[in-house]
Enzyme design. Structure first.
Site, short mmCIF file in Angstrom:
data_model
loop_
_atom_site.label_atom_id
_atom_site.label_comp_id
_atom_site.label_asym_id
_atom_site.label_seq_id
_atom_site.Cartn_x
_atom_site.Cartn_y
_atom_site.Cartn_z
N SER A 1 -35.34 -46.73 35.25
CA SER A 1 -34.85 -45.71 36.17
C SER A 1 -33.33 -45.56 36.10
O SER A 1 -32.79 -45.15 35.09
CB SER A 1 -35.33 -46.04 37.59
OG SER A 1 -35.15 -44.96 38.46
N ASP B 1 -31.36 -39.02 37.32
CA ASP B 1 -31.17 -40.38 36.84
C ASP B 1 -31.90 -40.54 35.51
O ASP B 1 -32.43 -39.58 34.96
CB ASP B 1 -31.61 -41.41 37.88
CG ASP B 1 -33.11 -41.44 38.09
OD1 ASP B 1 -33.77 -40.44 37.77
OD2 ASP B 1 -33.63 -42.47 38.58
N ASP C 1 -34.70 -41.61 34.39
CA ASP C 1 -36.07 -41.17 34.18
C ASP C 1 -36.41 -39.91 34.98
O ASP C 1 -37.56 -39.48 35.03
CB ASP C 1 -37.07 -42.28 34.48
CG ASP C 1 -37.13 -42.66 35.96
OD1 ASP C 1 -36.13 -42.42 36.68
OD2 ASP C 1 -38.16 -43.19 36.39
N ASP D 1 -36.66 -39.10 38.10
CA ASP D 1 -37.47 -39.03 39.32
C ASP D 1 -36.61 -38.95 40.57
O ASP D 1 -37.13 -38.89 41.69
CB ASP D 1 -38.45 -40.21 39.40
CG ASP D 1 -37.76 -41.56 39.56
OD1 ASP D 1 -36.52 -41.63 39.42
OD2 ASP D 1 -38.47 -42.56 39.80
#
Length: 447
Positions: free
Chosen positions: A101, A242, A244, A246
């Site tokens: 992440s 960010d 990834d 999400d």
């Protein structure tokens, strides 16, 4: 049973430290066995972000899944919400996102999704943990039943179309100059392309991943580069994802940061006016600012709070029938569209309001004045600093000093060896002093 491997967002740690090829292989085997239900040919979708260690973990997991008879569909670098969506649309039994992440490249992680695209429950994670610590030699597939692996093309287009369909067909982003920072992460291809297709004048940054620069001085955790670029290009808005994708943080035309609480306020009010809220309220965590709660109450809406972690927000949304929830950090869950946080789709909802109101982002995205909120992190090398007597005394004294005019939240991070100390109240000087005292005590205990 305490959880040995899973934290608040999958399994996460230093690549080749905690997250080794051996562990990745075993997770593939354990998760594959846990999700073999029925006699059909089982399949798993695997996506990843742009970290160097993604290759190592990806191929180790392929070995694990195929060794227990699961077919593997590899989609390469894709946002976490795209992997969740593809897991469901491709009728897979399981989805995997290899990502840490918002962490820097040295870390990596493994996130798992069930066949409907939802993150796994605590019970299923415990089942997988149990399998991780058991010998499974006798449960491996026979030679003729081993799984196959293949790369899937065209998945970028699928996600772009999915994201575009979350907006009305007649809504265009024509006339908007948008700077988008993809954090040199998983969204570096799909998000700039989708914004361009929607008609925006797109200025992409953070779109040159090299395996090492994910989240490095860019993205939602370091939005300074985005703020500078927005001012430099005289853009209307900046979008920071960010690694990834999400979570999302916005920047207005003045370069000022707009956090997840303000985004929730914008979407909640807009959806209420349009009759799109499924309940008269939304879900957020204990970290959300008291100013958001007061704003929602003034709109006739409730704020239901959960522990930190988007999985707990989603759980409450599903249990309570809410279709909007999220975190101050920028995890926004729109359950009408997605089964997990989707930074880009959340940003599109805000862009729709900007286009509808035809007002500057600085006005559209300032729905309330947040109460002073101080958050500081204390890194430690293990042990239990929160059990230290001096720390307990500092926390107790701090609560007495706030005396109902604010609140304290002290918690251990579920993803890294850090203790987070948050204080909130109307008197900023008092809150800062209370937080600093607790941080000092924690620092001494950690040392």
């Amino acid at each position: 049973m305490s959880r040995k491997y899973f934290g608040t967002d999958g399994i996460r740690g230093r690549a080749n430290g905690l997250i080794t090829p051996e562990l990745a292989l075993k997770v593939g085997q354990a998760a594959g066995l846990a999700f073999q239900r029925g006699d059909h040919r089982h399949r798993v979708v695997i996506g990843k972000d742009t970290r160097l260690s993604g290759y190592m973990i990806e191929y180790a997991m392929v070995a694990g899944f195929t060794s227990v008879g699961m077919d593997v569909l590899l989609v390469g670098p894709m946002p976490t919400p795209a992997v969740a969506m593809l897991t469901k649309s491709m009728r897979a039994d399981l989805g995997v996102m290899i990502s840490a992440s918002h962490n820097l490249f040295e870390d990596n992680g493994i996130k798992l999704f069930g066949p409907q695209g939802f993150k796994l429950s605590d019970d299923v994670e415990k089942q997988i943990e149990q399998l991780l610590d058991e010998p499974i030699d006798k449960r491996l597939a026979q030679s003729a039943s081993l799984g196959r692996a293949r790369r899937i093309d065209g998945v970028h287009d699928r996600y772009i179309e999915f994201a575009k369909r979350t907006l009305p067909r007649d809504l265009s982003l024509d006339g908007l100059r948008v700077v988008v920072d993809c954090a040199n992460g998983a969204a570096y291809k799909v998000v700039p392309e989708a914004l361009w297709e929607l008609g925006a004048d797109v200025i992409p940054i953070g779109v040159e991943p090299d395996g090492f620069n994910i989240n490095k001085e860019c993205g939602s955790t370091s939005p300074e580069a985005l703020s500078k670029k927005v001012r430099e290009m005289r853009a209307d808005i900046g979008i920071a994802l960010d690694g990834d994708a999400d979570r999302v943080i916005l920047v207005d035309e003045r370069g000022h940061i707009v956090d997840g609480d303000q985004l929730l306020a914008v979407i909640a009010q807009s959806w209420k006016e349009d009759g799109r809220l499924s309940r008269s309220g939304i879900v957020a965590t204990v970290m959300s600012n008291l100013g958001l709660e007061r704003f929602l109450n003034a709109q006739g809406l409730d704020l239901v709070r959960t522990p930190v972690g988007d999985r707990y927000v989603l759980e409450q949304m599903l249990n309570g029938g809410y279709n909007l929830g999220g975190e101050q950090s920028g995890h926004i869950i729109l359950s009408d569209y997605a089964t997990t946080g989707d930074g880009f789709v959340a940003a599109l909802q805000v862009l729709a309001v900007v286009q509808k109101l035809r007002r500057p982002v600085s006005e559209v995205c300032h729905r309330f004045d947040p109460l002073p909120q101080i958050l500081k992190n204390v890194r430690h090398k293990g042990g239990k600093p929160l059990d230290n007597s001096d720390v307990k005394s500092a926390i107790s004294d701090g609560e007495q000093r706030l005396n109902g005019h604010g609140r304290l939240l002290i918690r251990s991070s579920g993803t890294e060896p850090v203790i987070r100390v948050m204080g909130e109240g109307e008197d900023r000087i008092l809150v800062e002093d209370v937080v600093d005292t607790i941080v000092s005590a924690l620092g001494n205990a950690a040392a």
